[in-house]
Design an enzyme around this catalytic site. Sequence first.
Site, PDB file in Angstrom:
ATOM      1  N   TYR A 229      -1.971  -0.772  10.506  1.00  0.00           N
ATOM      2  CA  TYR A 229      -1.994  -1.116   9.079  1.00  0.00           C
ATOM      3  C   TYR A 229      -0.697  -0.684   8.404  1.00  0.00           C
ATOM      4  CZ  TYR A 229      -3.576  -1.161   4.188  1.00  0.00           C
ATOM      5  OH  TYR A 229      -3.706  -1.396   2.841  1.00  0.00           O
TER       6      TYR A 229
ATOM      7  N   SER B 210       0.850  -1.182   0.000  1.00  0.00           N
ATOM      8  CA  SER B 210       0.000   0.000   0.000  1.00  0.00           C
ATOM      9  C   SER B 210       0.885   1.231   0.000  1.00  0.00           C
ATOM     10  CB  SER B 210      -0.882   0.003   1.258  1.00  0.00           C
ATOM     11  OG  SER B 210      -1.513   1.249   1.447  1.00  0.00           O
TER      12      SER B 210
END
Length: 267
Positions: free
Chosen positions: A151, A138
């Site tokens: 995350y 990501s």
Amino acid sequence: MKNKVVWITGASSGIGEALVYAYNNSGANLIISARNRDELFRVKGNCKNQINVHVLSLDLENTAALSDKARDAQKIFGHIDLLINSGGISQRSLALETELSVEQKIMNVNFWGTVALSKAVLPGMIAKGGGKIVCISSVMGKLGTPYRSGYAASKHALHGYFDSLRSEVFDQNIRITLVCPGYIKTNISLNAVTGDGKLHNQMDQNQENGLSAADCASQIVKAVELNKEEVYMGGKEVKGILFKRLFPLRFSKYIRKINMTDLKTKS
């Protein structure tokens, strides 16, 4: 990719599902994995060549079972040419309001599950003479923002681990690609966990307006074909990676000024 064997995790939705269709259209033999068998069979039913698609359910959080799952996967077509680690979960909670068990869950799914599965297929790839591993990271794997601490940590960890692994197995014809999507129109924000582990269950505005999963998958397929080591895709949010690299202090000030409530519900 015709007749190549591609194993995709996180294949029941989002980027993983879009990759299933992309590789199915190219004639690959597919193993598709996620926790939800019903959704996997729905995805298989949407494929043009269903006979080449095999469903193998798994839970990335259960790392102890992944070696057995890898053996099962390799028995289906005899080997694995390409493993795409697309399974994962996101987060929408402040660090101080997030239970440690929730942060551990995020790490187990996003990092340890990916590591365990990759290590389990590597010996077979090396014995066959080569293979490819893709990790869907990501933009959060290159920077950090509020409400994404666990995350971001899990995605940062992927880069450290697989950058090192790439250098170790390169001479054995193993190619590793780290993919860093920005805002992609998927259900990832709906399925993100909050501080107590409950689902966020809200579609982020930027996610809603993001790059389509199909366009993202198309770019990933091209990057893998070209053996790219690291690729970024999305909109203007991708520029944040370069912004942080060139102007770290300015980037830090910018992040601190973001309205926290807006970031939780809109980004």
